[in-house]
Design a protein around this motif. Structure first.
Motif, PDB file in Angstrom:
ATOM      1  N   SER A  72      -0.086   3.669   1.398  1.00 27.92           N
ATOM      2  CA  SER A  72      -0.969   4.432   1.068  1.00 27.92           C
ATOM      3  C   SER A  72      -0.986   4.246  -0.718  1.00 27.92           C
ATOM      4  CB  SER A  72       0.340   5.849   0.799  1.00 27.92           C
ATOM      5  OG  SER A  72       1.235   5.275   1.923  1.00 27.92           O
ATOM      6  N   HIS A  73      -1.457   2.807  -0.808  1.00 22.98           N
ATOM      7  CA  HIS A  73      -2.144   2.731  -2.750  1.00 22.98           C
ATOM      8  C   HIS A  73      -1.387   3.670  -3.149  1.00 22.98           C
ATOM      9  CE1 HIS A  73      -4.017  -0.006   0.512  1.00 22.98           C
ATOM     10  NE2 HIS A  73      -5.246   0.422   0.449  1.00 22.98           N
ATOM     11  N   PRO A  74       0.355   3.895  -3.754  1.00 18.15           N
ATOM     12  CA  PRO A  74      -0.089   4.220  -4.874  1.00 18.15           C
ATOM     13  C   PRO A  74      -0.647   3.238  -6.178  1.00 18.15           C
ATOM     14  CG  PRO A  74       1.455   3.188  -3.424  1.00 18.15           C
ATOM     15  CD  PRO A  74       0.963   2.934  -2.746  1.00 18.15           C
ATOM     16  N   TRP A  75      -0.383   3.786  -7.203  1.00 19.40           N
ATOM     17  CA  TRP A  75      -0.546   3.131  -8.273  1.00 19.40           C
ATOM     18  C   TRP A  75       0.126   1.582  -8.484  1.00 19.40           C
ATOM     19  CZ3 TRP A  75       1.074   7.766 -11.211  1.00 19.40           C
ATOM     20  CH2 TRP A  75      -0.003   8.428 -11.780  1.00 19.40           C
ATOM     21  N   TRP A 131       0.066  -1.038  -5.965  1.00 20.41           N
ATOM     22  CA  TRP A 131       0.325  -1.324  -4.530  1.00 20.41           C
ATOM     23  C   TRP A 131       0.451  -2.435  -4.530  1.00 20.41           C
ATOM     24  CZ3 TRP A 131      -2.569  -3.560  -1.171  1.00 20.41           C
ATOM     25  CH2 TRP A 131      -4.424  -2.987  -1.191  1.00 20.41           C
ATOM     26  N   LYS A 136      -3.348  15.786  -4.336  1.00 25.97           N
ATOM     27  CA  LYS A 136      -4.237  14.262  -4.088  1.00 25.97           C
ATOM     28  C   LYS A 136      -3.369  13.580  -5.732  1.00 25.97           C
ATOM     29  CE  LYS A 136      -6.259  11.651  -1.239  1.00 25.97           C
ATOM     30  NZ  LYS A 136      -7.222  11.398  -0.841  1.00 25.97           N
ATOM     31  N   GLN A 190       0.601  13.702  -5.004  1.00 25.10           N
ATOM     32  CA  GLN A 190       1.385  12.993  -4.034  1.00 25.10           C
ATOM     33  C   GLN A 190       0.837  11.467  -4.266  1.00 25.10           C
ATOM     34  OE1 GLN A 190      -2.216  12.805  -0.907  1.00 25.10           O
ATOM     35  NE2 GLN A 190      -0.046  13.474   1.146  1.00 25.10           N
ATOM     36  N   LYS A 191       0.462  11.345  -5.165  1.00 26.33           N
ATOM     37  CA  LYS A 191       0.502   9.755  -5.555  1.00 26.33           C
ATOM     38  C   LYS A 191       1.435   9.359  -7.016  1.00 26.33           C
ATOM     39  CE  LYS A 191      -4.045   7.572  -4.320  1.00 26.33           C
ATOM     40  NZ  LYS A 191      -4.459   6.593  -4.412  1.00 26.33           N
ATOM     41  N   LEU A 238       5.065   9.061  -4.429  1.00 30.31           N
ATOM     42  CA  LEU A 238       4.871   7.631  -4.363  1.00 30.31           C
ATOM     43  C   LEU A 238       5.171   6.706  -5.241  1.00 30.31           C
ATOM     44  CD1 LEU A 238       1.075   7.790  -1.787  1.00 30.31           C
ATOM     45  CD2 LEU A 238       3.746   7.767  -0.606  1.00 30.31           C
ATOM     46  N   PHE A 239       4.164   6.979  -6.348  1.00 32.36           N
ATOM     47  CA  PHE A 239       4.581   6.330  -7.068  1.00 32.36           C
ATOM     48  C   PHE A 239       6.260   6.074  -7.907  1.00 32.36           C
ATOM     49  CE2 PHE A 239       4.262   3.093 -10.562  1.00 32.36           C
ATOM     50  CZ  PHE A 239       4.853   3.344 -11.773  1.00 32.36           C
TER      51      PHE A 239
END
Lengths: 316, 431, 286
Positions: free
Chosen positions: A118-121, A123, C6, C9-10, C13-14
């Motif tokens: 998901s390509h988070p910061w 990654w 978005k 969401q990021k 995830l982070f």
């Protein structure tokens, strides 16, 4: 065309006999042989004789030594093992190790693979770091965890104490019920990156359009994951699962270093038992028989996985 | 197709290369291969130097030494000897291996090669490890026993004036130390599931007047004396006197615990003392002292004056060697008085006369720790007990290790565990 | 609104990566800290998470052997070089000949296809510990002991089946339509393999290469038994030398472990860019 179950893992779009391909079939076969022969030469050249040697040896009572008498005992070694309670306890223990460690590795690996995908910061940093546990040699990994679990000086005790979870340092590796879980933890840490990276690579090769199409159709992230990505990942999952299961079942090094099969055999695994028989105890025949018994178990497990998990690939 | 041709060519070249590489003829002087343990007495660089010195004196013999860690020597010997021709002409063996190796046909009988000088002047106890049925199978090398060490400081703070003479006294002293809050667990042992636990068991068993086998070779370690000491072992853990982590500790862990000042008493091999004076490893520099290994009151009553366990290593010649004379020549040189005196700072010589008169003075002056370790060695070594000299020892030891661990973790009672181990020994003896 | 969602969401995830990073890093940081300490520091109670007297001595002993007093550090650099050579050779050859076999087994129907697949998988089921004695006997009769080639060939026999298997799975995910399209365009079987399938499967090939490299890199028991001299000693064997008869030089071993982990990690870093998404997309569209 009867397809052997074991092949199904490899032959997804089973080469079929459609007309278009039939004409090239003969030429194809010759090419196939040329492609396969180098690998066959290496694999069979190196392992064929040793495997036959070991197989034949398993039917003998064969003490180590020069000019030692080898008595033919037919299935004697096998029967002796099968009648031994230690053997079955060890198999059970090894199963426990395998199921829990592979289970954890698969779940963690999948989660992390998806996370990276998901390509988070950061990654890329994450994927880079993921290799480190896997790259550290097993001996070092074992020694490190053994020290972390150390009763008086270990990081685990220090951490738990500082978090207020324990009042005294605990001699973890002496507790019969904790020893195996701790070895499992060490192994999961070491091998989970393998699963994560395979699945991540597989995710990377999945066609993006399918996902986008589903998103357009209104599927949310979870549905996209469960219904679309996961099934497409099946081949990769199957490979990771079988590879890890076969290897986990045969675990040896890490147990040797962290607990040397203690306390009281609570971390004795089946390959360790095989090693003990073949080397320190000098019973080559028994060791050989154990090896084949192990193979029977691993092949069965692989077959079961394929039976249960294989589906003909959903083509685009 | 061109790619395939390339591949085929590569494969053929590959196989040819293996063939060529494998077929080079050997020429030159006689070469002998010797497998030895890493870190056993002398450092590899020092043994290499001895080998070079030997070669200078004997230009027609070339010595190739191979060094591996202790844990792997046994496996390397077994695989090495399975090859044709066997890979080694001689190897360093642990004191518990001769029986197994003799049965396997690995060891050469060297009784006729041992000179009267060696016989008389090397420590008699050092020949125990290599003599079976009156025949000698090796050259003594590194003698080691387990010693009883204690932390002078802690004892002083507890108001204890002398180290314990019996294990019962030890328990009393440990209780005092614990009550005063000086350390949490005064005693640390190497009771993990490896050979080390059998070593400790040996020390305690013989110290209680017990033994492993009777005169007929039947196991008796599960008799009253044996059960008593196993019960005693568990009790000291239950009472908080022996560190519970002993059950997962090996000798290295014993050392780290002791040298961090976390215990008052520790039973260990000689290396623990030299490390205790190394500031990068020890927090108790200068505070460690030796005392004779305690015995049990019952053992003392039965006339047992001391008890320890033999952990020596020796060099043995392989029966298959085509060069027994040359190999023996090198081993004699290696173990010779002159060479051993030269390196006496690293390893105590095996020659008795080095411990007498002027030689003794020199020996004591060789290193800062010798004035302490030499008398300790002389006092303890004569009481070194051997573990059972049976060919099935490794498997027997494993059964005993398991039994002790089961008793210590409470899975079985000491009697039950030892009985099962004894039954296993009888089974093994019958095969 | 979409933009804000978005971002959220990021962020989520982070945040999820943090426990993962902790799990991965906690032991590594400890490993690193231990490699920078002296043995005495390791025993400090309460534990020193960061060494109060950090020292590079452990690393110096390994990298500049002349300063060391024992034989262990002296051989370490050589052992690492041996490991690199052996693991690279094993990986290159395994991927080279294994990919050919993998493709043939997955896509070409021919007699014995099934048998060969079965056979290849079956050879992997036996524990290596059992095969070592007969292999040693062969190797020593061919006088290959102590030569890197013996380890290369032996490791290949372990690694090849896995490599074939893994690459087969990756080749399988290549849409067969692409191959059919190429065939219609007049491509030979080999052409399809090299011009269509392989380029798309690069992420899979790189993953397989990493796996093979690490398999060869980490192997210990065979290296121990088959080699004894510097000529072919590998990194795991050198690290095992930190284990003394009774005591383990933990600090040295941790330093050695970090050094030994570097080559695979660096390689992975270099080849990282080949595991990217979007290759397939490009192929299908184009």
């Amino acid at each position: 065309m009867r397809i052997h179950p074991l092949l199904l893992v490899m032959t997804a779009n089973s080469p079929s006999l459609s007309k278009r391909r039939l004409s090239l079939r003969w030429q194809d076969a010759r090419t196939a042989w040329l492609l396969v022969i180098p690998s066959l030469v290496v694999i069979l050249g190196v392992t064929l004789w040793p495997i036959i040697y070991t197989f034949v040896l398993s039917f003998f009572h064969a003490p180590t030594g020069i000019n030692q008498v080898r008595t033919f005992v037919w299935l004697g070694n096998y029967i002796e093992m099968v009648k031994d309670q230690t053997f079955w306890d060890t198999i059970g223990r090894t199963m426990y190790f395998t199921v829990v460690s592979v289970g954890l590795e698969m779940v963690l690996g999948l989660v992390i693979a998806q996370l990276i995908h998901s390509h988070p910061w950061g990654w890329q940093f994450l994927r880079f770091c993921l290799i480190i546990p896997w790259a550290v040699p097993t001996i070092v990994n074992g020694a490190m965890w053994r020290w972390i679990y150390s009763a008086d000086f270990g990081a685990l005790n220090a951490l738990l104490m500082q978090l207020g979870l324990i009042k005294h340092y605990v001699p973890w590796l002496t507790l019969p019920k904790m020893a195996m879980p701790l070895v499992i933890l060490a192994d999961v840490w070491h091998m989970m990156p393998f699963v994560a990276l395979i699945l991540q690579a597989a995710l990377a090769t999945l066609p993006v359009e399918l996902d986008e199409a589903a998103a357009v159709d209104g599927a949310n992230a979870f549905q996209r994951f469960w219904k679309i990505r996961l099934p497409l990942l099946r081949p990769a999952i199957l490979v990771a699962l079988i590879a890890r299961t076969v290897d986990a079942f045969r675990v040896f090094d890490i147990v040797y270093i962290i607990t040397s099969s203690g306390p009281a055999n609570k971390t004795l695994t089946i390959t360790y038992l095989t090693y003990l028989n073949s080397f320190p105890w000098g019973k080559q025949g028994t060791g050989a028989a154990l090896s084949f018994l192990i193979s029977i178990f691993t092949i069965s497990m692989a077959l079961i996985f394929i039976r249960v998990l294989y589906r003909p690939e959903e083509t685009q | 197709m061109r790619t395939l041709n390339k591949i085929a060519l590569l494969a053929v070249a590959f196989l040819l290369a293996i063939g060529v590489v494998g077929c080079q003829p050997k020429a030159g002087p006689v070469t002998i291969h010797i497998l030895t343990m890493d870190q056993a007495g002398l450092k590899p660089a020092e043994i290499d130097q001895i080998a070079r010195d030997f070669e200078a004196l004997n230009p027609d013999i070339k010595v190739v030494m191979e060094y591996v860690g202790y844990d792997y020597v046994h496996d390397k010997i077994v695989t090495g000897m399975a090859a044709k021709p066997p890979a080694y002409d001689a190897a360093m063996i642990d004191v518990i291996w001769p029986d197994e190796f003799i049965k396997a046909g690995y060891l050469l009988d060297v009784t006729s090669r041992v000179t009267p000088d060696m016989k008389a002047n090397m420590f008699p106890a050092s020949w125990n490890g290599v003599t079976r049925d009156g025949k000698i199978y090796g050259m003594p090398w590194l003698m080691d026993v387990k010693y009883f060490m204690y932390n002078k400081d802690i004892l002083q703070q507890a108001g204890i004036t002398a180290p314990p003479k019996t294990w019962e006294e030890l328990v009393d002293q440990a209780k005092i130390i614990k009550q005063k809050g000086l350390v949490e667990f005064p005693i640390i042992w190497s009771w993990n599931q490896k050979e080390g636990v059998v070593c400790d068991f040996t020390v305690l068993l013989f110290g209680n007047g017990g033994a492993f086998l009777d005169a007929n070779g039947k196991p008796i370690f599960n008799n009253e004396q044996g059960v008593q000491i196993l019960t005693w072992m568990k009790q000291t853990v239950d009472e908080g006197l022996s560190n519970p982590s002993s059950v997962s500790s090996d000798e290295g862990a014993v050392e780290t615990d002791f040298l961090a000042g976390k215990s008052a008493f520790a039973v260990n091999w000689l290396f623990q003392y030299s490390d205790s004076n190394d500031a990068t490893k020890s927090q108790i520099v200068g505070k460690v002292a030796f005392a004779p290994m305690p015995v049990f009151a019952a053992g003392a009553a039965a006339g047992i004056q001391g008890s320890s366990v033999d952990g020596s290593s020796s060099f043995a010649i392989m029966a298959t060697t085509p060069y027994p004379d040359q190999t023996w020549k090198f081993l004699s040189y290696l173990a010779s008085n002159e060479v051993q005196i030269k390196y006496s700072a690293e390893m105590l010589p095996a020659w008795q006369n080095d411990f007498q008169g002027d030689a003794l003075a020199n020996l004591l002056a060789a290193t800062p720790s010798n004035p302490v370790t030499v008398p300790a060695f002389l006092a303890q070594f004569p009481y070194a007990n051997e573990r059972p000299t049976v060919a099935y020892y490794n498997e027997a030891s494993a059964a005993l290790q398991l039994a002790i661990q089961e008793a210590l973790t409470g899975v079985k009672t000491p009697k039950q565990a030892l009985d099962e181990a004894a039954a296993k020994w009888i089974e093994l003896a019958g095969k | 609104m979409m933009h804000y969602g978005k971002f959220f969401q990021k962020l989520l995830l982070f945040l999820l990566t943090i426990p993962v990073l902790f799990f991965i890093f906690f032991p590594i940081l400890w490993l690193f800290s231990a490699s920078l300490s002296t043995q005495v520091e390791l025993f400090a109670i309460p534990m020193h998470w960061i060494p109060q007297h950090p020292t590079l001595q452990n690393y110096l002993d390994i990298i500049f052997p002349s300063l060391a007093t024992s034989s262990v550090p002296r051989t370490f650099a050589v052992a690492i070089m041996n490991s690199i050579k052996i693991a690279s050779a094993v990986t290159a050859i395994s991927i080279g000949i294994g990919s050919l076999a993998a493709y043939a087994l997955v896509r070409i129907p021919f007699r014995f296809n099934r048998t060969i697949q079965l056979g290849i998988i079956a050879t992997r089921m036996i524990p290596e510990v059992s095969l070592i004695l007969p292999l040693f006997i062969i190797a020593s009769s061919l006088q290959l002991i102590n030569k890197p080639i013996v380890l290369i060939v032996t490791y290949m026999s372990f690694a090849l089946p896995y490599a074939i298997w893994m690459m087969a799975a990756f080749f399988q995910t290549v849409p067969i339509e692409l191959e059919d399209a190429a065939r219609i365009d007049g491509c030979t079987r080999l052409g399809i393999l090299f011009r269509v399938v392989m380029p798309i499967s690069v992420p899979g090939l790189v993953s397989t290469a990493m796996f093979t490299f690490l398999l060869a890199w980490d192997e210990f028991f065979y290296a121990l038994i088959f080699t004894s001299t510097l000529a072919a000693k590998t990194a795991p064997v050198a690290i095992a030398e930190f284990v003394g008869r009774y005591a383990v030089n933990i600090n040295g071993m941790m330093a050695g472990g970090i050094i030994a982990a570097l080559p695979p990690v660096i390689l992975a870093l270099i080849f990282q860019r080949y595991i990217v998404s979007g290759l397939t997309a490009g192929a299908v569209k184009g």
